[in-house]
Design an enzyme around this catalytic site. Structure first.
Site, PDB file in Angstrom:
ATOM      1  N   ASP A  11      71.130  24.205  25.369  1.00  0.00           N
ATOM      2  CA  ASP A  11      69.757  24.198  24.859  1.00  0.00           C
ATOM      3  C   ASP A  11      69.463  25.396  23.987  1.00  0.00           C
ATOM      4  O   ASP A  11      70.214  26.349  23.945  1.00  0.00           O
ATOM      5  CB  ASP A  11      68.794  24.287  26.053  1.00  0.00           C
ATOM      6  CG  ASP A  11      68.655  22.961  26.753  1.00  0.00           C
ATOM      7  OD1 ASP A  11      69.010  21.950  26.163  1.00  0.00           O
ATOM      8  OD2 ASP A  11      68.186  22.977  27.904  1.00  0.00           O
ATOM      9  N   MET A  43      56.037  28.433  29.274  1.00  0.00           N
ATOM     10  CA  MET A  43      55.602  27.737  28.057  1.00  0.00           C
ATOM     11  C   MET A  43      54.107  27.933  27.821  1.00  0.00           C
ATOM     12  O   MET A  43      53.433  27.046  27.330  1.00  0.00           O
ATOM     13  CB  MET A  43      55.929  26.238  28.152  1.00  0.00           C
ATOM     14  CG  MET A  43      57.410  26.006  28.233  1.00  0.00           C
ATOM     15  SD  MET A  43      57.870  24.277  28.331  1.00  0.00           S
ATOM     16  CE  MET A  43      57.752  23.968  30.076  1.00  0.00           C
ATOM     17  N   LYS A  48      65.720  21.752  20.532  1.00  0.00           N
ATOM     18  CA  LYS A  48      64.833  21.385  19.428  1.00  0.00           C
ATOM     19  C   LYS A  48      64.859  22.505  18.405  1.00  0.00           C
ATOM     20  O   LYS A  48      64.900  23.677  18.753  1.00  0.00           O
ATOM     21  CB  LYS A  48      63.399  21.239  19.935  1.00  0.00           C
ATOM     22  CG  LYS A  48      63.206  20.036  20.793  1.00  0.00           C
ATOM     23  CD  LYS A  48      61.792  20.029  21.360  1.00  0.00           C
ATOM     24  CE  LYS A  48      61.828  19.382  22.739  1.00  0.00           C
ATOM     25  NZ  LYS A  48      60.586  19.513  23.468  1.00  0.00           N
TER      26      LYS A  48
HETATM   27  N1  SAH Z   1      64.478  26.396  33.168  1.00  0.00           N
HETATM   28  C1  SAH Z   1      63.885  27.555  32.546  1.00  0.00           C
HETATM   29  C2  SAH Z   1      62.510  27.279  31.994  1.00  0.00           C
HETATM   30  C3  SAH Z   1      62.476  26.323  30.868  1.00  0.00           C
HETATM   31  S1  SAH Z   1      60.855  26.132  30.226  1.00  0.00           S
HETATM   32  C4  SAH Z   1      63.842  28.705  33.542  1.00  0.00           C
HETATM   33  O1  SAH Z   1      64.070  28.518  34.733  1.00  0.00           O
HETATM   34  O2  SAH Z   1      63.594  29.825  33.105  1.00  0.00           O
HETATM   35  C5  SAH Z   1      60.909  27.205  28.851  1.00  0.00           C
HETATM   36  C6  SAH Z   1      59.989  28.397  29.071  1.00  0.00           C
HETATM   37  O3  SAH Z   1      60.617  29.356  29.895  1.00  0.00           O
HETATM   38  C7  SAH Z   1      59.661  29.154  27.803  1.00  0.00           C
HETATM   39  O4  SAH Z   1      58.651  28.554  27.069  1.00  0.00           O
HETATM   40  C8  SAH Z   1      59.211  30.475  28.372  1.00  0.00           C
HETATM   41  O5  SAH Z   1      57.913  30.415  28.892  1.00  0.00           O
HETATM   42  C9  SAH Z   1      60.154  30.637  29.532  1.00  0.00           C
HETATM   43  N2  SAH Z   1      61.316  31.472  29.187  1.00  0.00           N
HETATM   44  C10 SAH Z   1      62.601  31.131  29.225  1.00  0.00           C
HETATM   45  N3  SAH Z   1      63.391  32.180  28.876  1.00  0.00           N
HETATM   46  C11 SAH Z   1      62.571  33.200  28.619  1.00  0.00           C
HETATM   47  C12 SAH Z   1      62.765  34.549  28.222  1.00  0.00           C
HETATM   48  N4  SAH Z   1      63.993  35.046  28.009  1.00  0.00           N
HETATM   49  N5  SAH Z   1      61.677  35.326  28.045  1.00  0.00           N
HETATM   50  C13 SAH Z   1      60.445  34.838  28.265  1.00  0.00           C
HETATM   51  N6  SAH Z   1      60.207  33.582  28.631  1.00  0.00           N
HETATM   52  C14 SAH Z   1      61.238  32.759  28.822  1.00  0.00           C
END
Ligand code: SAH
Length: 484
Positions: A254, A391, A276
């Site tokens: 992803d 998000m 995306k």
């Molecule tokens: N499965 C992922 C979440 C996916 S949803 C998890 O467990 O982290 C995607 C959201 O995760 C992004 O929009 C953001 O809000 C958050 N996110 C993921 N990586 C991030 C990062 N390095 N820094 C800040 N937010 C992050």
């Protein structure tokens, strides 16, 4: 890369060492182990080199250095204690296109020698481009401790078997799997435990039985590992994740998987990007589900790599349902979710005896998802709570407004973490009243995470990661705020 690593087959090759003291003796020892044809140029030799000469292991030219001594050499080592002589050797060698090392002088050297762990035929070479010799030595000690003494024997045995296996197991993928099982299995344990004969017996049995039939029949069919890649810092991967990434035939990943993490995937694994991206055709969730099924049915070992944890707002469940329907084997490797990673790297403890006994994870954006399960704002605005919104960037104005409508004060602390755990991490901390403006001024972009709660105040005191870059940035926001 300032230095290109390579392994040189030096047996029988002419190498000239200029110098006859202890330093020259140490280098000569290593060169002799590699079977080089060594010529020493020095009016005198120290005792150990003298012994070597008497044993007929080296040639000796008892003269002061002249450039002609280098004729025909493959490598040159300058190991005298006179800097001008070493410099002259280096210039003369360079002029003749011969690779030269000046001991302890990287600027004059064309090549430098790594620290090594010798389990021949396995050799681990470690270098720091000359920047940190002590660190290099520490690493060598670690590898010395880590690598079993029988490793060389095991590698030799595999060398002996290679052509037999190649004849019997024709398909390269199957062959790789055979070797993976070889190194993971009983034969390898026998060799490492010093039971070499037992190992050889099992091998001859297997070969007599016709390696191909035995092993190909036992080949696993395709399988999928749903792996959490964490928030970005590759150091946050689990050992299990790393192992799956290194064994995969194909990796489906992803947008949120960082480049540093991808670097750790097996080099010749196929990589398929399904994130995306603006302006590019978008791979739908249904297509991804189907892709995983198809790859597994082709017999591939698939690593489905997702940012953070696959079961936290990752739609990992939907992908597995499809695999389960088709009876495809899978496993799940958890990852550090963004909330956990960002909080740690921002110095924001998610729970705290004084401020927060409840912790919630909510997805902040998608309108459709909100329609499926409307957000319980009243609960999220409850006391003693840390509320994390994934998000949450687009929805930020709505979130801060709704939390206030449902009872939280305007000065309730909150923070947005952008690019958490990555080199570009920024933490914007403020209150429900100020955060939208701060985030706009700082032009925060995805991925970013919102944390609401008293605990975000602790960032000021407990911040530790990337602090100078971040401070510079926060100053910049304040200036922007003044101008606004
Ligand atoms: N499965 C992922 C979440 C996916 S949803 C998890 O467990 O982290 C995607 C959201 O995760 C992004 O929009 C953001 O809000 C958050 N996110 C993921 N990586 C991030 C990062 N390095 N820094 C800040 N937010 C992050």
């Amino acid at each position: 890369m300032d230095y290109f690593p390579l392994f040189l087959r030096l047996a029988g090759q002419p190498v000239v060492v200029i110098g006859g003291g202890e330093v020259a003796a140490r280098k000569t020892l290593l060169l002799a182990r590699a079977g080089a044809a060594i010529t020493l140029v020095s009016p005198e030799l120290c005792a150990s080199l003298q012994e070597r000469l008497e044993r007929g292991e080296v040639r000796h030219i008892a003269e002061e250095f002249r450039p002609e001594h280098l004729e025909g050499a493959r490598l040159v080592i300058a190991a005298t204690d006179v800097e001008s002589v070493n410099a002259w050797v280096a210039r003369s060698a360079e002029a003749r296109n011969i690779w030269v090392n000046v001991v302890d002088d990287r600027d004059k050297s064309r090549f430098i020698m790594p620290a090594i762990v010798d389990r021949s035929p396995v050799i681990v070479a470690i270098g720091s481009s000359g920047d940190a010799p002590v660190l290099t030595r520490r690493l060598r000690e670690k590898f010395e401790a880590l690598l079993p003494a029988g490793l060389g024997k095991l590698a030799k045995l595999s060398g002996e078997l290679r052509s037999a296996v190649k004849d019997r197991v024709v398909n390269p993928d199957e062959r790789r799997r055979f070797w993976e099982r070889f190194f993971d299995g009983d034969i390898a344990s026998d060799v490492l435990a010093g039971r070499e004969q037992a190992a050889r017996d099992s091998i001859s049995q297997a070969i007599d039985a016709g390696l191909s039939e035995v092993d190909v029949a036992a080949m696993p069919v395709g399988e999928v590992a749903l792996v959490g890649a964490g928030p970005g810092d590759p150091g946050l991967l689990t050992l299990r994740a790393l192992r799956v990434m290194q064994n995969a035939d194909v990796v489906v990943y992803d947008r949120l998987v960082s480049d540093e993490v991808l670097e750790l995937v097996r080099r010749d694994a196929e990589r398929i990007y399904v994130g995306k991206e603006a302006g590019k055709p978008y791979v739908s969730q249904e297509e991804i589900n189907q892709l995983l099924v198809d790859l597994a049915l082709q017999g591939k070992r698939v690593c489905r790599l997702k940012g953070g944890d696959p079961f936290v707002f990752g739609r990992g469940g939907e992908e597995l349902e499809k695999l389960a329907e088709r009876g495809i084997r899978f496993e799940v490797v958890p990852g550090i979710s963004a909330a956990v990673g960002c909080a740690a790297y921002a110095g924001i403890p998610l729970t705290h005896r004084h401020y927060a006994q409840v912790l919630t994870f909510t997805t902040g954006h998608s309108k459709n998802e909100v329609a499926h399960a409307p957000v319980d704002w009243k609960a999220l605005a409850g006391p003693g709570q840390t509320a994390v919104f994934y998000m949450g960037l687009n929805g930020l104005p709505t979130i801060v407004e709704q939390l206030q409508v449902h009872g939280l004060p305007a000065d309730h602390p909150a923070a947005v973490i952008e690019q958490g755990t990555r080199p570009g991490q920024r933490v914007i901390s403020g209150t429900l009243a100020t955060l939208v403006q701060q985030v706009t001024a700082a032009q925060v972009k995805s991925p970013a995470l919102l944390i609401v709660g008293e605990v975000t105040r602790l960032h000021e005191q407990l911040r530790w990661f990337n602090t100078t870059a971040e401070q510079a940035h926060v100053d910049q926001i304040e200036i922007a705020g003044l101008h606004a």
